[in-house]
Design an enzyme around this catalytic site. Structure first.
Site, short mmCIF file in Angstrom:
data_model
loop_
_atom_site.label_atom_id
_atom_site.label_comp_id
_atom_site.label_asym_id
_atom_site.label_seq_id
_atom_site.Cartn_x
_atom_site.Cartn_y
_atom_site.Cartn_z
N SER A 222 0.89 -1.29 -0.01
CA SER A 222 -0.06 -0.05 -0.14
C SER A 222 0.80 1.34 -0.06
O SER A 222 1.58 1.29 -0.95
CB SER A 222 -1.04 0.12 1.06
N GLU A 317 -9.63 -4.11 -6.21
CA GLU A 317 -9.45 -3.07 -5.28
C GLU A 317 -9.26 -1.73 -5.97
O GLU A 317 -9.06 -1.69 -7.19
CB GLU A 317 -8.07 -3.39 -4.85
N HIS A 347 -7.52 -5.16 -1.50
CA HIS A 347 -6.39 -4.32 -1.24
C HIS A 347 -5.17 -5.39 -0.20
O HIS A 347 -5.93 -5.62 0.97
CB HIS A 347 -6.67 -3.23 -0.83
#
Length: 377
Positions: A222, A317, A347
């Site tokens: 991320s 995602e 995600h």
């Protein structure tokens, strides 16, 4: 270079031997709004429901196997779909979901100290303004390389125990390499460039310990995946040694939220979907700086000269285009890139560790990537 072109779902890595370190889903605890558990902060309720659903699913599947006399890939998609649906229920239907999406729960989360498995030793390192934890194998550590892991959390959440479990998995798939995990400064107290400055300081610390850039692998999920790319751009721009490779799981490369998947996956994403109030839209990290600054959103930067990259993402995602667009741009600029999009995944699904097939395959793919970049030195 074989394996570093195109988009795949990495089924060829499914049977990769993962070794002896097999972490279970985190044991959760609940104290008001401070929750821990599988997939970020979803807590005990999701973990219990997930295990019960898997047990029921396995029973149904065993009956199907006996009747069809064959095991198909259907089990993989069923397990992933169950978890994605459970996540969507927690984040969309329950009051706690808003706190998860906004990052508020992550900031308030309190966890007990991580219990280090017997096969590892850890060292706490104090830096100026932040701390780091170095995880190493207790016996026969691999001293050929070291991994610098940059955690996710939208530049707003501090490191948490899940990333020390990640460190253990990175140690496993790299055949014993030490893993350095910094608890870098985060917003709103510390907006840009704090996270990048701390990442640079970590890298310089490794160099000061005698590691060469060619022995360092960057890994991040991320925001941490995007930060790994920002760090590499900074190193290149300042004539510093570049790392040997980058592993980026669902990297956040576009803080403008301008990619196609922010719209096409808006109603599909179980973690960030169906709201414009999540941390991917409302985030204090850029401060007054331009969100298109490459040191904030590496998608808008220049990837020329980068080492090989493995980029993994889930097909549902909202940040999918962050991976797809960054991979395409880097590849067009001559970088060796493997982009793997896992069907039906969300995600940072790799936080399932080795507990369901897609996550297990993703970690096996990381293992193979590390082998490939070492063989091609």
């Amino acid at each position: 270079m074989i394996g570093f072109h195109g988009i795949g779902n990495s089924h060829m890595f499914e049977d990769e031997e993962m070794g002896s370190y097999h972490p279970e889903i985190e044991n959760g605890s609940r104290n008001g709004d401070n929750e821990t558990g599988i997939i970020g902060a979803l807590g005990n309720k999701l973990e219990k429901t997930f295990k019960n659903s898997l047990s029921a699913m396995k029973s149904d599947h065993e009956e199907k196997v006996h009747s069809d006399a064959a095991v198909t890939d259907e089990e993989v998609s069923i397990q992933g779909k169950i978890l994605a649906n459970l996540m969507g229920h927690i984040t969309n239907d329950l009051a706690i979901g808003k706190k998860i999406k906004s990052g508020e729960l992550r900031k308030r989360m309190k966890e007990p100290s991580w219990l280090v498995p017997d096969c590892f030793v850890t060292e706490d390192i104090d830096m100026e303004g932040f701390t780091m934890k170095l995880l190493s194998s207790k016996e026969n550590p691999n001293t050929e390389r070291v991994i610098l892991q940059l955690h996710g959390g939208g530049y707003m959440g501090a490191v948490r125990n899940a990333y020390y479990v990640f460190a253990g998995l990175y140690n496993e798939v790299s055949e014993g390499c030490s893993v350095l995990t910094p608890d870098y400064r985060v917003a709103p107290e510390h907006p840009y460039p704090a996270a990048l400055e701390d990442a640079v300081a970590c890298y310089k610390w490794l160099l000061s310990q005698g590691w060469f850039g060619s022995q360092i692998v960057l890994a991040g999920d991320s925001a941490g995946g995007g930060l790994a790319m920002c760090l590499t751009m900074y190193l290149r721009d300042h004539d510093m040694p570049l790392p040997a490779g980058i592993v980026a799981m669902s990297p956040w490369t576009d803080l403008t939220a301008g990619g196609e998947s922010y719209e096409t996956n808006y109603e599909k994403d179980p973690l960030f979907g169906n709201t414009r109030d999540s941390l991917i839209y409302v985030n204090d990290y850029p401060g007054d700086h331009d969100k298109m600054d490459p040191y904030i959103s590496p998608l808008f930067g220049d990837f020329r000269g980068f080492p090989p990259m493995l980029i993994q993402a889930g097909s549902i995602e909202m940040l999918l285009s962050d991976s797809v667009d960054a991979a395409a741009k880097a590849r067009n600029q001559g970088v060796k890139v493997r982009l793997s999009v896992y069907e039906g995944m969300f995600h940072v699904f790799q936080m399932g560790y080795l507990n369901f097939p897609e996550s297990k395959r993703a970690w096996a793919e990381v293992k193979r990537f590390l082998k490939v970049i070492k063989e091609e030195e």
